[in-house]
Write an enzyme that holds these catalytic residues in place. Structure first.
Site, PDB file in Angstrom:
ATOM      1  N   ARG A  89      12.089   1.332   2.059  1.00  0.00           N
ATOM      2  CA  ARG A  89      12.209   2.073   3.322  1.00  0.00           C
ATOM      3  C   ARG A  89      13.589   1.944   3.956  1.00  0.00           C
ATOM      4  O   ARG A  89      14.253   0.910   3.831  1.00  0.00           O
ATOM      5  CB  ARG A  89      11.149   1.572   4.312  1.00  0.00           C
ATOM      6  N   HIS A 114      11.477   5.529  -0.626  1.00  0.00           N
ATOM      7  CA  HIS A 114      11.603   5.757  -2.078  1.00  0.00           C
ATOM      8  C   HIS A 114      12.354   7.041  -2.432  1.00  0.00           C
ATOM      9  O   HIS A 114      11.978   7.760  -3.357  1.00  0.00           O
ATOM     10  CB  HIS A 114      10.217   5.795  -2.720  1.00  0.00           C
ATOM     11  N   HIS A 185       8.469   1.719 -10.307  1.00  0.00           N
ATOM     12  CA  HIS A 185       7.323   1.388  -9.450  1.00  0.00           C
ATOM     13  C   HIS A 185       6.051   1.298 -10.305  1.00  0.00           C
ATOM     14  O   HIS A 185       5.083   2.029 -10.096  1.00  0.00           O
ATOM     15  CB  HIS A 185       7.173   2.441  -8.358  1.00  0.00           C
ATOM     16  N   ASP A 259       2.866  -6.213   0.971  1.00  0.00           N
ATOM     17  CA  ASP A 259       3.817  -5.117   0.760  1.00  0.00           C
ATOM     18  C   ASP A 259       5.148  -5.584   1.327  1.00  0.00           C
ATOM     19  O   ASP A 259       5.653  -5.032   2.310  1.00  0.00           O
ATOM     20  CB  ASP A 259       3.342  -3.823   1.424  1.00  0.00           C
ATOM     21  N   GLU A 324       8.413  -4.656  -7.859  1.00  0.00           N
ATOM     22  CA  GLU A 324       9.505  -3.686  -7.814  1.00  0.00           C
ATOM     23  C   GLU A 324      10.833  -4.419  -7.613  1.00  0.00           C
ATOM     24  O   GLU A 324      11.143  -4.884  -6.517  1.00  0.00           O
ATOM     25  CB  GLU A 324       9.276  -2.690  -6.677  1.00  0.00           C
TER      26      GLU A 324
END
Length: 360
Positions: A89, A114, A185, A259, A324
């Site tokens: 982000r 992304h 991803h 996350d 990631e």
């Protein structure tokens, strides 16, 4: 082996179409121990990784679709795809470079995520399969694409080794000062995709990081670099994903699970070093990750709703784990984070390895 006899059961013709004026296709990488990886040049999506469990039974351990239209129209647009120009982000999609403010596409609440809705995951890459185990993808990102400055020329090389390592190498150059942060991803389901695909709560996870980046209500890093010690984010010793994924913790609540970006332990900048490991106890499969990147986003697939994937498999909440490899989220707005600026004459380079094995 005939094309219809791929281990993953995917048919090349189901991935062949003309999209954006280019041809999409399916590419199969094989190693000499009998395993395979399947990739499409639409978004560089990995649609299958066929590796054995402790009993030698092969299964696909990455979430994907079985035809090009489902890849394009997936409920999860970043499902096991390449991501760029900027992974993760950027707050309000805004950043300043050389005194000029840039506005990127907004596609995640108030944020840019992304690379935007038509980022690298939604582009047809030029593909060249070099041999049985190497695929080279190239893409030229035009000046102004999704609001980014500079033309960016990108090469991504997938190699599937005889040690069951999927190596992903990235290279990029620009003709004008810009920012770049690339990743893959992958949505990994080491038990094997199924209907339903099993949850990852029993999976043991280890992450080589003493610090992580807390986020605000919009999932943007606050700027703090916080110790994992004494928090649900401590994976320095192996523990199950499910142990703390629903802990009474503000950071867990904000993300509805994990996350978050981990600050990987490194002896020196850019070294290829151990980042993370998972062990799936029911199948015995393991996956070790190594990367040159300073950060790794741990995502526990917190929002999947059971949508359909390959061969009738369904992908529900927490049915996959994502590692990631990347620079930190929102780096352009945090000057003390490792820089994501790329200048003309420089080359962006990254290498990440996912090594698959079994524990008896």
């Amino acid at each position: 082996m005939a094309e219809t006899e791929n281990l993953c059961g995917l048919k090349r013709e189901d991935f062949q179409a003309t999209v954006q004026g280019k041809q999409t296709d399916l590419y199969i990488l094989r190693n000499n121990v009998g395993n395979e990886v399947a990739i499409t040049n639409y978004g560089g999506a990995i649609v299958a990784i066929m590796v054995p469990d402790r009993d030698g039974q092969l299964a696909n351990v990455i979430q994907g679709h079985d035809n090009i239209q489902d890849v394009i129209n997936s409920p999860e647009p970043f499902l096991s795809t390449l991501v760029g120009r900027y992974a993760n982000r950027i707050c309000r999609g805004q950043f300043v470079l050389k005194g000029k403010e840039y506005q990127l596409a907004i596609n995640n609440g108030p944020n840019h995520l992304h690379g935007g809705p038509t980022g690298f995951h939604a582009r047809v890459w030029d593909a060249l399969q070099m041999n049985d185990n190497t695929l080279v993808l190239n893409y030229v990102s035009a000046y102004g694409e999704e609001g980014f400055t500079g033309e960016l020329k990108v090469t991504v090389v997938y190699t599937f080794t005889n040690d069951n390592e999927l190596c992903i190498e990235y290279m990029a150059t620009t003709n004008k000062k810009t920012i770049v942060n690339l990743t893959s991803h992958g949505y990994f389901s080491l038990a094997g995709i199924a209907n339903p695909t099993p949850m990852i709560d029993d999976m043991e996870c280890e992450i080589n990081a003493d610090f992580y980046l807390p986020i605000d209500e919009n999932c943007i890093p606050t700027g703090e670099i916080r110790k994992v010690e004494g928090t649900p984010f401590d994976f320095r010793q192996p523990k199950t994903v499910g142990q703390d994924v629903e802990a009474d913790d503000e950071q867990i609540r904000i993300a509805a699970g994990y996350d978050h970006c981990y600050v990987l332990n490194k002896r020196e900048e850019g070294e290829l070093s151990f980042a993370a490991r998972v062990y799936e106890p029911h199948s015995g499969r393991t996956m070790d990750m190594y990367t040159t990147e300073p950060g790794m986003q741990l995502y526990t697939d917190n929002w999947a709703d059971g949508y359909r994937g390959q061969h009738g498999a369904t992908f529900g909440k927490r049915s996959a784990i994502c590692f990631e490899a990347q620079h930190f989220p929102d780096t352009p707005n945090h000057p003390y984070f490792p820089s994501v600026v790329l200048h003309p004459g420089e080359k962006y380079k990254q290498k990440t390895i996912y090594r698959f094995g079994v524990r008896k």
